[in-house]
Design an enzyme around this catalytic site. Structure first.
Site, PDB file in Angstrom:
ATOM      1  N   VAL A 249      -4.159  -9.785  -1.348  1.00  0.00           N
ATOM      2  CA  VAL A 249      -4.525 -10.106   0.250  1.00  0.00           C
ATOM      3  C   VAL A 249      -6.033 -10.739   0.320  1.00  0.00           C
ATOM      4  O   VAL A 249      -7.128 -10.067  -0.491  1.00  0.00           O
ATOM      5  CB  VAL A 249      -4.494  -8.726   0.968  1.00  0.00           C
ATOM      6  CG1 VAL A 249      -5.027  -9.230   2.432  1.00  0.00           C
ATOM      7  CG2 VAL A 249      -3.045  -8.076   0.982  1.00  0.00           C
ATOM      8  N   ASP A 362       7.091   4.033   5.123  1.00  0.00           N
ATOM      9  CA  ASP A 362       5.821   3.982   4.176  1.00  0.00           C
ATOM     10  C   ASP A 362       4.645   4.164   4.606  1.00  0.00           C
ATOM     11  O   ASP A 362       3.663   3.554   4.585  1.00  0.00           O
ATOM     12  CB  ASP A 362       5.737   2.565   3.351  1.00  0.00           C
ATOM     13  CG  ASP A 362       5.082   2.641   1.962  1.00  0.00           C
ATOM     14  OD1 ASP A 362       4.959   3.689   1.534  1.00  0.00           O
ATOM     15  OD2 ASP A 362       4.751   1.629   1.590  1.00  0.00           O
TER      16      ASP A 362
END
Length: 532
Positions: A249, A362
């Site tokens: 990222v 998650d």
């Protein structure tokens, strides 16, 4: 007739100088005299029929020679070989004249061509056409395809007649020997740009789409616009934000734009399940409109690197995982009111997902992001999934350490499994350590996965405890909230919207918490922007 008695043993290799040739009287009554032999002689080969005169017999191969080939050992001169010569330039015909829009039929002879020869100079037999599209030389026998080194290959024709620098037009013939050397926008066959591409983006996108993409910022681009800005190299990287199993990222913005966004680059996986997860994340985020869900801007595929890039909202405060570890490094502890605001944001996000019949699956500190003004957002829906009409799912997806017991044991589960993960996350941030095992001993929880999962299922749940030696005390409502989240029986565990009605949550709603100031203290920002 003379009979070679010395050679009657059938051995043609015996020396001839030591042999005598006695005269044997001929029988005039027999028109075809037969040589007299004392005993049968062993033969090394079948006898060759026919009178051979005085010449000694020769050994021959038992394979009959080809009728089209001169016999082995023969002295007769065969017909002169036909050596192919370079055809004159006017006679040479490429399979598809550049500019023609009709592809010729393969193996269809030209009316003006010689028998056995196609218009392109190759055999009209299907055997003369090689897999690479080259043609063998003509020898009048329907020769087999030649190798890549043949002087009549496509490369040889192109070099002999200076075809390498030509710029063809029209549709190339797929079976042309020379047409495969060209593309419609390059010389020498190097470029692979498709026909009609107009040398750029104008062929793939209309002018309106190009103009919109070139004048819009990240928040206003659609997926087509993101492909355009990617092809025009308008994405500027400002720095890295981290890497994980899902991909890297980076912090980016567009040339001429003002919006800073996070770009998640994921390397595609041949596993179809992984591709489905990526597509699920992209498609789901397109329809999200919640302040507690990280906003999605768009995505695009980069064919040159086989990666998928997802542009999303940049949360300057970072992940909860990085925040609490920075607080721990500074020697501090996150307060209960801040934890309450984080829990409220997570439960609001889960309530929104439940309304859309989505399981996150998650929830963990690294998937909870904070903006600079303190807003809490859920991200990373690569493992999110739809649940059925009963609100249940049964797949083993997500980070195992934060899974609810019913998921670890393979039972069906609901949105309450995300409530369990929320309780584990809050307990970890409050204690500055992973909450299992409950006694606080270091059991290498991340190394012994099987032992850890067995412990979570079989052992009592951990509880939030005060730390008098450190001057840390938690409220009873907060302790009860953690216990309610970590209820092992999923039927007794509260739904996200129900947990928002817990006394601890209702109590904190009446208190003002400056989350922006908290983040400023953690990261050492000089000028906090906004407050909440």
């Amino acid at each position: 007739m003379m009979h070679n008695q010395g050679n009657s043993n059938g051995d043609p290799a015996a020396p001839m100088s030591n042999l005598q040739e006695p005269q044997v009287p001929m029988l005039s009554q027999t028109p075809n005299p037969v040589p007299m032999m004392n005993a049968p002689a062993p033969l090394l080969r079948p006898a060759i029929p026919g009178a051979r005169g005085a010449r000694p017999p020769r050994l021959g191969l038992a394979i009959p020679p080809s009728p089209n080939v001169k016999p082995v050992g023969g002295n007769a001169a065969g017909p002169p070989l036909q050596v192919p010569s370079r055809p004159p330039l006017p006679v040479l015909h490429l399979a598809t004249p550049m500019g023609s829009t009709v592809a010729p039929q393969e193996h269809q002879p030209n009316r003006g061509a010689q028998p056995g020869q196609s218009a392109s100079g190759g055999s009209e037999s299907s055997a003369a056409h090689s897999r690479t599209g080259s043609f063998g030389p003509l020898d009048g026998r329907g020769s087999n395809p030649t190798s890549a080194g043949s002087q009549y290959s496509a490369l040889s024709f192109a070099s002999q007649y200076g075809l390498g620098g030509a710029k063809p037009h029209g549709t190339p013939d797929p079976v042309s020997a020379v047409g495969s050397l060209y593309s419609n926008a390059s010389e020498g066959g190097v470029g692979m740009e498709r026909e009609g591409s107009m040398h750029g983006l104008e062929a793939s996108f209309d002018k309106m789409s190009l103009e919109k993409a070139r004048t819009s910022d990240a928040e206003d681009l659609d997926d087509e616009g993101w492909r355009i800005v990617s092809m025009e190299n308008r994405i500027v990287e400002l720095g890295g934000l981290g890497e994980g199993a899902g991909g890297a990222v980076t912090r980016c913005k567009l040339k001429g734009g003002k919006t800073v966004f996070a770009l998640k680059v994921i390397t595609t996986n041949p596993d179809p399940d992984i591709k489905k997860q990526i597509l699920r994340e992209i498609n789901f985020n397109k329809g999200c409109a919640s302040e507690h869900i990280c906003r999605y801007y768009g995505g695009f595929l980069d064919p040159s690197t086989a990666t998928i890039s997802i542009a999303m909202e940049f949360c300057e405060g970072g992940s909860l995982d990085s925040i609490y570890k920075e607080v721990k490094r500074l020697g501090g502890r996150t307060g209960e009111k801040v934890l309450g605001k984080i829990a409220e944001g997570v439960l609001q996000g889960l309530t929104y997902l439940e309304a859309k019949r989505i399981l996150h699956r998650d929830i963990k500190p690294s998937n909870i992001l904070l903006c600079r003004n303190g807003e809490v957002k859920l991200c990373d829906f690569g493992v999110s999934g739809d649940f059925g009409t009963k609100g249940e799912a049964n797949t083993f997806i997500g980070t195992s350490y934060y899974m609810a017991p019913e998921r670890i044991t393979g039972q069906t589960y609901t949105i309450t499994s995300d409530v369990w993960s929320t309780g584990v996350t809050l307990l970890e941030v409050a204690q500055h350590r992973f909450p299992f095992p409950a006694d606080g001993t270091e059991m290498q929880p991340r190394a012994g996965l099987i032992d850890l999962l067995t412990y979570i299922v079989q052992q009592p749940i951990p509880k939030l405890k005060d730390e008098p030696e450190a001057g840390i005390f938690w409220s009873d409502n907060f302790k009860h909230f953690i216990e309610a989240c970590l209820e092992k029986n999923p039927k007794r565990r509260g739904m996200p919207w129900k947990m928002l009605e817990h006394p601890w949550m209702t109590e904190l709603k009446t208190k003002r918490v400056n989350m922006s100031k908290y983040l400023t203290q953690v990261w050492g920002w000089d000028d906090p922007k906004g407050s909440k």
